[in-house]
Design a protein around this motif. Structure first.
Motif, short mmCIF file in Angstrom:
data_model
loop_
_atom_site.label_atom_id
_atom_site.label_comp_id
_atom_site.label_asym_id
_atom_site.label_seq_id
_atom_site.Cartn_x
_atom_site.Cartn_y
_atom_site.Cartn_z
N PRO A 275 0.97 -1.26 -0.09
CA PRO A 275 0.01 0.02 -0.06
C PRO A 275 0.94 1.19 0.10
CG PRO A 275 -0.79 -1.73 1.70
CD PRO A 275 0.36 -2.18 1.02
N PRO A 276 0.32 2.40 -0.68
CA PRO A 276 1.16 3.47 -0.82
C PRO A 276 1.82 4.11 0.26
CG PRO A 276 -1.05 4.01 -1.30
CD PRO A 276 -0.99 2.63 -0.90
N TYR A 277 1.30 3.83 1.67
CA TYR A 277 1.63 4.38 2.65
C TYR A 277 2.86 3.45 3.69
CZ TYR A 277 -2.03 1.32 4.25
OH TYR A 277 -3.06 0.41 4.33
N THR A 278 2.94 2.27 3.04
CA THR A 278 4.00 1.33 3.76
C THR A 278 4.94 0.82 2.59
OG1 THR A 278 2.53 0.80 5.66
CG2 THR A 278 4.18 -1.00 4.90
N ALA A 279 6.27 0.65 2.92
CA ALA A 279 7.24 -0.02 2.11
C ALA A 279 8.42 -0.67 2.58
CB ALA A 279 7.61 0.88 1.14
N TYR A 280 8.97 -1.84 2.08
CA TYR A 280 10.14 -2.34 2.79
C TYR A 280 11.39 -1.64 2.15
CZ TYR A 280 6.83 -5.89 4.34
OH TYR A 280 5.81 -6.32 4.59
N LEU A 281 12.50 -1.41 3.04
CA LEU A 281 13.74 -1.22 2.73
C LEU A 281 14.67 -2.39 2.96
CD1 LEU A 281 15.58 1.26 1.56
CD2 LEU A 281 16.05 1.73 4.12
N LYS A 282 15.17 -3.08 2.06
CA LYS A 282 16.17 -4.24 2.22
C LYS A 282 17.48 -3.57 2.24
CE LYS A 282 16.73 -7.90 -0.65
NZ LYS A 282 16.70 -9.25 -1.08
N ILE A 283 18.05 -3.76 3.46
CA ILE A 283 19.45 -3.04 3.64
C ILE A 283 20.50 -4.03 3.47
CG2 ILE A 283 18.61 -1.62 5.17
CD1 ILE A 283 19.70 -3.03 7.54
N ALA A 284 20.48 -5.38 3.48
CA ALA A 284 21.51 -6.15 3.23
C ALA A 284 20.84 -7.55 2.62
CB ALA A 284 22.16 -6.72 4.31
N GLU A 285 21.60 -8.47 2.06
CA GLU A 285 21.39 -9.68 1.24
C GLU A 285 22.25 -10.67 1.95
OE1 GLU A 285 19.43 -11.99 0.26
OE2 GLU A 285 19.02 -10.95 -1.70
N GLY A 286 21.46 -11.87 1.78
CA GLY A 286 22.34 -13.21 2.39
C GLY A 286 22.69 -13.39 3.88
N CYS A 287 23.31 -14.05 4.46
CA CYS A 287 23.47 -14.39 5.82
C CYS A 287 24.84 -15.12 5.90
CB CYS A 287 22.39 -15.09 6.42
SG CYS A 287 22.50 -15.35 8.23
N SER A 288 25.69 -14.73 7.04
CA SER A 288 26.83 -15.54 7.18
C SER A 288 26.92 -16.17 8.57
CB SER A 288 28.12 -14.57 7.32
OG SER A 288 28.28 -14.06 5.98
N ASN A 289 25.56 -16.13 9.36
CA ASN A 289 25.51 -16.72 10.58
C ASN A 289 25.59 -18.20 10.87
OD1 ASN A 289 25.28 -14.29 11.90
ND2 ASN A 289 22.85 -14.13 11.61
N GLY A 290 25.11 -19.05 9.88
CA GLY A 290 25.51 -20.41 9.80
C GLY A 290 24.47 -21.33 10.83
N CYS A 291 23.44 -20.80 11.14
CA CYS A 291 22.82 -21.60 12.12
C CYS A 291 22.52 -22.88 11.44
CB CYS A 291 21.19 -20.78 12.37
SG CYS A 291 21.33 -19.25 13.07
N ALA A 292 22.40 -23.84 12.44
CA ALA A 292 22.56 -25.46 12.25
C ALA A 292 21.29 -25.92 11.53
CB ALA A 292 22.72 -26.05 13.41
N PHE A 293 20.09 -24.96 11.64
CA PHE A 293 18.83 -25.57 10.95
C PHE A 293 18.49 -24.77 9.80
CE2 PHE A 293 18.26 -22.15 14.29
CZ PHE A 293 17.59 -21.27 13.65
N CYS A 294 19.39 -23.84 9.11
CA CYS A 294 18.92 -22.90 8.47
C CYS A 294 19.83 -22.95 7.05
CB CYS A 294 19.24 -21.58 8.71
SG CYS A 294 18.63 -20.07 7.65
N ILE A 295 18.92 -23.11 5.75
CA ILE A 295 19.51 -23.47 4.59
C ILE A 295 19.83 -21.89 3.78
CG2 ILE A 295 17.32 -23.42 3.47
CD1 ILE A 295 20.37 -25.78 2.91
N ILE A 296 19.34 -20.91 4.54
CA ILE A 296 19.58 -19.46 3.77
C ILE A 296 21.05 -19.08 3.24
CG2 ILE A 296 19.38 -16.98 4.10
CD1 ILE A 296 16.55 -17.67 5.33
N PRO A 297 21.96 -19.17 4.00
CA PRO A 297 23.52 -18.88 3.53
C PRO A 297 23.64 -19.69 2.29
CG PRO A 297 23.52 -19.38 5.81
CD PRO A 297 22.11 -19.67 5.35
#
Length: 441
Positions: free
Chosen positions: A143-165
């Motif tokens: 909606p015109p009054y709300t928007a996202y600002l993505k400030i970074a991409e990816g992840c280097s945290n390496g949590c054991a359960f997560c596939i994102i990196p």
């Protein structure tokens, strides 16, 4: 030749931003962009492939679009995002309805892929997932009054359960100049609520090596004419004193903090490869509440990680009862291929894990009800999201409610309240986890 291209975005807000960038690239190339696949030349489905439920949703959407193709109401299907990045071989073998694929490093190739599709080819673009393309135009679909600002991409945290990196690459911050330029453009277009997002916003700037920090970025964003600035997601071990001070002092930053903790038992946290202990979490919440007395904390929790016995689960429940975190997303552990947790010993029976999820959801709903009851009689600032014809009144959100994941306020008013307007609402009731009230004239 211009084509009609329909976009469907699944999964998280970070994925939505990538979809909005692809839409802008297609429009810039002279194509017509739509959200309705029926009658389009190409449908671009941007998928999530993070956990089992997300994969199922993506496959259901592929099959629905395939039916449109079969009925002659859609010519080509291009699938992008995490599902294609994770399972390209399976898609080739099991889903012949898919005409082309884009990996997570290839969103910028969308125009080329569309043209290749329409020329009868079966394009597959899988560039390096850690190349940073995060700057460029977007067609904002919120909606015109709300928007996202993505400030970074990816992840280097390496949590054991997560596939994102493995799907999104290492953590990489966007430059502050580019972010402020994009934020200014959003503010100029009338955005009043800016939602700052990344897989982990707390580590913003740490990879740039020039002293850039999230606290510094927020100070600059607060100079722009936004009314609310909302933060998703803050990793507990990286919340600095400077950051807490900025959140407490800057009036535009809403006192709603999304801090995924996943668990509280030290052995489980260690197995998850999280970087904090239960005592550190308790100290953090105490520090936040002291600095920001009206803070609303949202978290994410996983039940059923391998090694979680009844004792560890009881400890989690006791922690939640004590801490009273007002918002929580509760997930059942999913042994994802390619993660460390998939191969862990002492896997928890899925039925036991599902029961634990239900118990935590029930516990958290009582905590939320208690929070809502405490709001009765108070006047809260509400961002109106329009008139709900079914409820017969206006609907909106307070600072304590983020888009699509939290509750609403249903309120009455004597006159018209435009969507995007901030209004004072006296809270008079509670209904199914939502608040009800009337506008304070």
């Amino acid at each position: 030749m211009p084509y009609k291209i329909a976009f469907v975005s699944l999964g998280c807000a970070k994925n939505l931003v990538n979809t909005e960038q692809m839409m802008a690239l297609c429009r810039k190339a002279g194509h017509t962009v739509t959200g309705e696949p029926e009658g389009a030349d190409v449908a671009v489905l941007n998928t999530c492939g993070f956990i089992e439920s997300a994969k199922s949703e993506a496959i259901e959407n592929i099959l629905e679009l395939a039916q449109l193709k079969q009925a002659g109401k859609l010519k080509k299907l291009l699938v992008a995002g995490c599902l294609t990045q994770r399972y390209p071989d399976d898609i080739r073998k099991e889903l012949p309805e898919v005409d082309g694929m884009l990996g997570t490093g290839s969103y910028t190739d969308v125009v080329t892929a569309v043209e290749e599709l329409m020329a009868g080819e079966r394009p597959e673009h899988f560039e390096r997932i850690d190349r940073a393309y995060d700057d460029g135009e977007r067609i904002v679909t919120t909606p015109p009054y709300t928007a996202y600002l993505k400030i970074a991409e990816g992840c280097s945290n390496g949590c054991a359960f997560c596939i994102i990196p493995k799907l999104r690459g290492r953590y990489r911050s966007r430059t502050m100049d580019h972010l402020l330029e994009e934020a200014k453009s959003l503010a100029d277009s009338g955005v009043k609520e800016l939602i700052v997002i990344a897989q982990d916003i707390t580590r913003y700037g740490t990879d740039l090596g020039d002293g850039t920090t999230l606290a510094g970025l927020l100070r600059e964003l607060c100079k722009l004419p936004f009314h609310w600035i909302r933060l998703h997601y803050l990793y507990p071990e990286a919340i600095t004193d400077e950051l807490v001070e900025v959140i407490a002092k800057e009036k535009k930053i809403v006192h709603y903090l999304d801090i995924p903790i996943q668990h509280c038992n030290d052995a489980i946290l260690k197995a998850m490869r999280r970087r904090n202990t239960k005592v550190e979490l308790e100290e953090l919440f105490a520090r936040l509440r002291k600095a920001i007395p009206d803070v609303v904390i949202r978290t994410s929790l996983i039940c059923g990680l391998p090694g979680e016995g009844e004792e560890e689960f009881e400890e989690l429940c006791a922690f939640l009862k004590e801490q009273k975190l007002q918002r929580a997303g509760v997930f059942q552990f999913s042994p994802e291929e390619g993660t460390l947790a998939e191969k862990m010993e002492n896997q928890v029976d899925p039925e036991v894990a599902a029961r634990r999820v239900e118990l935590v959801v029930d516990l958290q709903s009582r905590i939320m009800d208690e929070y809502n009851e405490e709001r009765l009689g108070t006047v809260m600032e509400v961002l109106c999201e329009g008139f709900d014809s079914q409820a017969g009144c206006f609907v909106g959100r307070t600072y304590a409610d983020s888009v699509e994941i939290d509750g609403h306020v249903y309120f009455t008013a004597a006159g018209l309240v435009p969507a995007g307007e901030f209004v004072p609402v006296r809270i008079t009731g509670v209904s199914d986890g939502d608040l009800t009230g009337e506008i304070e004239e």
